[in-house]
Design a protein around this motif. Sequence first.
Motif, PDB file in Angstrom:
ATOM      1  N   VAL A 111      16.434 -55.632  29.473  1.00  0.00           N
ATOM      2  CA  VAL A 111      16.237 -54.930  30.700  1.00  0.00           C
ATOM      3  C   VAL A 111      15.028 -55.454  31.353  1.00  0.00           C
ATOM      4  CG1 VAL A 111      16.129 -53.082  32.620  1.00  0.00           C
ATOM      5  CG2 VAL A 111      17.327 -53.072  30.517  1.00  0.00           C
ATOM      6  N   PRO A 112      14.764 -56.621  32.372  1.00  0.00           N
ATOM      7  CA  PRO A 112      13.671 -57.276  32.575  1.00  0.00           C
ATOM      8  C   PRO A 112      12.308 -56.282  32.832  1.00  0.00           C
ATOM      9  CG  PRO A 112      15.482 -58.284  33.940  1.00  0.00           C
ATOM     10  CD  PRO A 112      16.036 -57.092  33.123  1.00  0.00           C
ATOM     11  N   GLY A 113      11.294 -56.854  31.869  1.00  0.00           N
ATOM     12  CA  GLY A 113       9.957 -56.164  31.920  1.00  0.00           C
ATOM     13  C   GLY A 113      10.131 -54.850  31.334  1.00  0.00           C
ATOM     14  N   GLN A 114      11.207 -54.248  30.754  1.00  0.00           N
ATOM     15  CA  GLN A 114      11.271 -53.048  30.055  1.00  0.00           C
ATOM     16  C   GLN A 114      11.476 -52.925  28.725  1.00  0.00           C
ATOM     17  OE1 GLN A 114      11.368 -50.212  32.755  1.00  0.00           O
ATOM     18  NE2 GLN A 114      10.355 -52.011  33.391  1.00  0.00           N
ATOM     19  N   ALA A 115      12.816 -53.188  28.052  1.00  0.00           N
ATOM     20  CA  ALA A 115      12.958 -52.875  26.766  1.00  0.00           C
ATOM     21  C   ALA A 115      14.487 -53.049  26.382  1.00  0.00           C
ATOM     22  CB  ALA A 115      12.905 -51.460  26.330  1.00  0.00           C
ATOM     23  N   TYR A 116      14.786 -53.215  25.241  1.00  0.00           N
ATOM     24  CA  TYR A 116      16.290 -53.494  24.762  1.00  0.00           C
ATOM     25  C   TYR A 116      17.436 -52.635  25.678  1.00  0.00           C
ATOM     26  CZ  TYR A 116      15.173 -55.474  20.351  1.00  0.00           C
ATOM     27  OH  TYR A 116      14.405 -56.181  19.257  1.00  0.00           O
ATOM     28  N   ASP A 117      18.422 -53.432  25.784  1.00  0.00           N
ATOM     29  CA  ASP A 117      19.393 -52.474  26.483  1.00  0.00           C
ATOM     30  C   ASP A 117      20.427 -51.781  25.222  1.00  0.00           C
ATOM     31  OD1 ASP A 117      22.048 -51.571  27.696  1.00  0.00           O
ATOM     32  OD2 ASP A 117      22.498 -53.234  28.493  1.00  0.00           O
ATOM     33  N   ARG A 118      20.383 -50.629  25.140  1.00  0.00           N
ATOM     34  CA  ARG A 118      21.099 -50.037  23.767  1.00  0.00           C
ATOM     35  C   ARG A 118      22.694 -50.325  23.880  1.00  0.00           C
ATOM     36  NH1 ARG A 118      16.934 -45.754  23.958  1.00  0.00           N
ATOM     37  NH2 ARG A 118      18.208 -44.577  25.590  1.00  0.00           N
ATOM     38  N   HIS A 119      23.280 -51.010  25.221  1.00  0.00           N
ATOM     39  CA  HIS A 119      24.590 -50.810  25.292  1.00  0.00           C
ATOM     40  C   HIS A 119      24.851 -52.131  25.790  1.00  0.00           C
ATOM     41  CE1 HIS A 119      25.158 -46.980  24.022  1.00  0.00           C
ATOM     42  NE2 HIS A 119      24.628 -46.430  25.179  1.00  0.00           N
ATOM     43  N   PRO A 120      24.573 -53.408  25.271  1.00  0.00           N
ATOM     44  CA  PRO A 120      24.677 -54.639  25.887  1.00  0.00           C
ATOM     45  C   PRO A 120      26.259 -55.152  25.979  1.00  0.00           C
ATOM     46  CG  PRO A 120      24.137 -54.796  22.950  1.00  0.00           C
ATOM     47  CD  PRO A 120      23.968 -53.463  23.619  1.00  0.00           C
ATOM     48  N   GLY A 121      26.301 -55.654  27.278  1.00  0.00           N
ATOM     49  CA  GLY A 121      27.621 -56.226  27.374  1.00  0.00           C
ATOM     50  C   GLY A 121      28.292 -55.263  28.398  1.00  0.00           C
ATOM     51  N   GLN A 122      27.813 -54.008  28.334  1.00  0.00           N
ATOM     52  CA  GLN A 122      28.590 -52.918  29.319  1.00  0.00           C
ATOM     53  C   GLN A 122      28.302 -53.105  30.811  1.00  0.00           C
ATOM     54  OE1 GLN A 122      28.757 -49.153  27.449  1.00  0.00           O
ATOM     55  NE2 GLN A 122      29.162 -49.890  25.297  1.00  0.00           N
ATOM     56  N   ALA A 123      28.809 -52.274  31.583  1.00  0.00           N
ATOM     57  CA  ALA A 123      28.733 -52.314  33.031  1.00  0.00           C
ATOM     58  C   ALA A 123      27.350 -51.448  33.183  1.00  0.00           C
ATOM     59  CB  ALA A 123      29.718 -51.903  33.797  1.00  0.00           C
ATOM     60  N   THR A 124      27.006 -50.604  32.508  1.00  0.00           N
ATOM     61  CA  THR A 124      25.802 -49.915  32.459  1.00  0.00           C
ATOM     62  C   THR A 124      24.760 -50.205  31.423  1.00  0.00           C
ATOM     63  OG1 THR A 124      26.593 -47.856  31.154  1.00  0.00           O
ATOM     64  CG2 THR A 124      26.973 -47.764  33.574  1.00  0.00           C
ATOM     65  N   ALA A 125      23.630 -49.922  31.658  1.00  0.00           N
ATOM     66  CA  ALA A 125      22.318 -50.076  30.828  1.00  0.00           C
ATOM     67  C   ALA A 125      21.677 -48.814  30.469  1.00  0.00           C
ATOM     68  CB  ALA A 125      21.472 -51.046  31.542  1.00  0.00           C
ATOM     69  N   ASP A 126      21.293 -49.062  29.500  1.00  0.00           N
ATOM     70  CA  ASP A 126      20.677 -47.539  28.693  1.00  0.00           C
ATOM     71  C   ASP A 126      19.359 -48.149  27.775  1.00  0.00           C
ATOM     72  OD1 ASP A 126      20.038 -45.567  27.107  1.00  0.00           O
ATOM     73  OD2 ASP A 126      22.014 -44.606  26.865  1.00  0.00           O
ATOM     74  N   TRP A 127      18.267 -47.577  28.172  1.00  0.00           N
ATOM     75  CA  TRP A 127      16.978 -48.124  27.727  1.00  0.00           C
ATOM     76  C   TRP A 127      15.952 -46.878  27.777  1.00  0.00           C
ATOM     77  CZ3 TRP A 127      18.071 -49.069  32.669  1.00  0.00           C
ATOM     78  CH2 TRP A 127      16.885 -49.044  33.491  1.00  0.00           C
ATOM     79  N   SER A 128      15.056 -47.118  26.956  1.00  0.00           N
ATOM     80  CA  SER A 128      13.712 -46.524  26.902  1.00  0.00           C
ATOM     81  C   SER A 128      12.474 -47.375  26.558  1.00  0.00           C
ATOM     82  CB  SER A 128      14.017 -45.175  26.029  1.00  0.00           C
ATOM     83  OG  SER A 128      14.184 -45.436  24.664  1.00  0.00           O
ATOM     84  N   TYR A 129      11.428 -46.655  26.997  1.00  0.00           N
ATOM     85  CA  TYR A 129      10.292 -47.312  26.667  1.00  0.00           C
ATOM     86  C   TYR A 129       8.837 -46.683  26.759  1.00  0.00           C
ATOM     87  CZ  TYR A 129       8.717 -48.725  31.607  1.00  0.00           C
ATOM     88  OH  TYR A 129       8.566 -48.377  32.781  1.00  0.00           O
ATOM     89  N   VAL A 130       7.894 -46.786  26.331  1.00  0.00           N
ATOM     90  CA  VAL A 130       6.580 -45.854  26.450  1.00  0.00           C
ATOM     91  C   VAL A 130       5.459 -46.888  26.557  1.00  0.00           C
ATOM     92  CG1 VAL A 130       7.510 -44.112  25.222  1.00  0.00           C
ATOM     93  CG2 VAL A 130       6.099 -45.834  23.876  1.00  0.00           C
ATOM     94  N   THR A 131       4.450 -46.444  27.311  1.00  0.00           N
ATOM     95  CA  THR A 131       3.154 -46.951  27.183  1.00  0.00           C
ATOM     96  C   THR A 131       2.118 -45.968  26.755  1.00  0.00           C
ATOM     97  OG1 THR A 131       2.385 -46.183  29.606  1.00  0.00           O
ATOM     98  CG2 THR A 131       3.862 -48.100  29.389  1.00  0.00           C
ATOM     99  N   ALA A 132       1.075 -46.327  26.120  1.00  0.00           N
ATOM    100  CA  ALA A 132       0.092 -45.451  25.440  1.00  0.00           C
ATOM    101  C   ALA A 132      -1.223 -45.949  25.413  1.00  0.00           C
ATOM    102  CB  ALA A 132       0.426 -44.754  24.217  1.00  0.00           C
ATOM    103  N   ILE A 133      -2.265 -45.627  25.948  1.00  0.00           N
ATOM    104  CA  ILE A 133      -3.411 -46.168  25.716  1.00  0.00           C
ATOM    105  C   ILE A 133      -4.684 -45.506  25.468  1.00  0.00           C
ATOM    106  CG2 ILE A 133      -2.823 -48.407  27.182  1.00  0.00           C
ATOM    107  CD1 ILE A 133      -5.679 -46.530  28.436  1.00  0.00           C
ATOM    108  N   MET A 134      -5.725 -45.821  24.686  1.00  0.00           N
ATOM    109  CA  MET A 134      -6.736 -45.312  24.593  1.00  0.00           C
ATOM    110  C   MET A 134      -8.060 -46.083  25.355  1.00  0.00           C
ATOM    111  SD  MET A 134      -6.655 -43.297  21.060  1.00  0.00           S
ATOM    112  CE  MET A 134      -6.297 -44.787  20.168  1.00  0.00           C
ATOM    113  N   SER A 135      -8.889 -45.703  26.057  1.00  0.00           N
ATOM    114  CA  SER A 135     -10.010 -46.656  26.713  1.00  0.00           C
ATOM    115  C   SER A 135     -11.409 -45.872  26.184  1.00  0.00           C
ATOM    116  CB  SER A 135      -9.576 -46.815  28.214  1.00  0.00           C
ATOM    117  OG  SER A 135     -10.723 -47.453  28.916  1.00  0.00           O
ATOM    118  N   TYR A 136     -12.268 -46.683  25.779  1.00  0.00           N
ATOM    119  CA  TYR A 136     -13.498 -46.258  25.436  1.00  0.00           C
ATOM    120  C   TYR A 136     -14.501 -47.082  25.709  1.00  0.00           C
ATOM    121  CZ  TYR A 136     -17.284 -44.559  22.233  1.00  0.00           C
ATOM    122  OH  TYR A 136     -18.445 -44.488  21.754  1.00  0.00           O
TER     123      TYR A 136
END
Length: 536
Positions: free
Chosen positions: A170-195
């Motif tokens: 999924v552009p800019g996101q992550a893997y599509d867990r169900h490739p080739g299907q009519a619906t997309a399913d994905w998840s992703y996280v961001t995490a940063i520490m700034s010092y």
Amino acid sequence: MQNIYHFPIKKITLIAAIIVFTAQFGKAQSVYLPYSYQLDQKFNSSIYSINSSFHTSLKPFLIDSNIAPRYKELMNVGVDSTRHGWIVRKLLNEHLFDVKTKDYTFYGDYLPDLQLGRDFSDHINTYINTRAYQFGGTVGTKFFFYTSGYENQAKFPTYYNNIIKTVNIVPGQAYDRHPGQATADWSYVTAIMSYTPIKQLNITLGEDKTFIGDGYRSLLLSDFSPTYPLLRLTANLGKVQYMIQWAYMQDQGAARFDSFGNNRRKWGAFHYLDWNITNRLSFGYFDAIIMSEANDQGSYHGFDPNFINPIVYTNSFNSTPSQPDNALMGFTAKYKIFDKSAIYGQLLLDRVSGSGFFSGGNNSNTNGIQLGIRGADLFKVKDLNYLFEFNTVKPYTYASAQPITSYTNFEEPLGDPLGANFREFIGILNYSIGRFDFMGQVNYAKFGTDPANQNFGGDVNKPYVPSSSPTTVGQGVPASVYFGEGTISYLINPKYNLRLEGGALLRAEKTSATDHKTVMITFGLRSTFRDLYHDF
């Protein structure tokens, strides 16, 4: 850049280092502003003021005294301090969790992104169903942390679904867990520490993205690909800002071209120096190198200390003739022609030869150019922001002899979403009044696509093979895309951009064999400042 150019890189870097260490000191902060164009452009009036010396081209921004007043203003749009009920305050005024003490702060939110739509051209009901969170806070005055996570299911219009199917991302996101299907399913996280150990230096570690440039797109380093682990050091020394970043990326599709297997890893090193010569004029220098973690046979490279050298640029590293690294360089420029308005540009250099730099030539000469203008208060209308931009990248730019070292992450370009072999025009207007926000965008792109088993230089994942044949932008199967979109939103809670939003989209893609149109409307309850690119 495969050792074709002979620029005096070490001299350039030495000069940059002298500038860095002799510049007057300024201020740096730890608090991190998650990047999206929709939020970023609302700072135009502050950062493009002729009275401001803010470094505008490295994002995400760290909130300092230049943009803190505007940030506070944006985070209080529609907030009414007379609201005392807990539910009303949390819905309209505040973070879900919000703790402030003299030693630390903490906030947290639930982030719904729920959208329904109708693609009238292909008779498809579309939707986005996202449940997400964000948490952030500070410890003392020097440490900031932030994390967000997204669980998503969606049914997209046909053109977008076809793009997902090409690399199962999924552009800019992550893997599509169900490739080739009519619906997309994905998840992703961001995490940063700034010092920020001292006011001139910020250290950021985590899983995130970096954007370099003043435009809507970036030819140097954009936020289009999925997130990646990174370590970023930023020195803010008055008129000079210097950034070095190391990233650990991967490409699940390199196995199409070698025998090593899926999900191969690679390293990236990026340097960026931005110099505000005056409050109006600035120049920047950028370089990047992509190095595979292992060669095509699975043999891992040894460690090269040059990879962590923050000063001396080199494009040799662990490179060998059979497994070359991929290096490129570029320049940025900005000039504030009026108060709150600036022209800007980027010059990308991948491979450079003596002839055919701007036109014609063969694929030993690859580069990209961006020109644009952006600003605030157009026609003296407060909070009417605008951007007009042109981008072009010659065929075979960003590509590498070994696809694992192409300028990509998860097979998604680290530059413009169109990859290479294209010309693109973009216009964006945004107007905010009270809680209402109106945004309109038009794009036109002309590019060349590949017939089966051929490479005309648009797909940056395909292997680069030197050729003496002439190249032109748009070669291959000619294609064009017309894109227009308008949105109207009503802000409910500014702290996490919770809003009701309706939109209409018109897209037409034409090739010699196809002519596909998308006409759709959408409506939803949305939040977060993330970018979900679909304008290509």
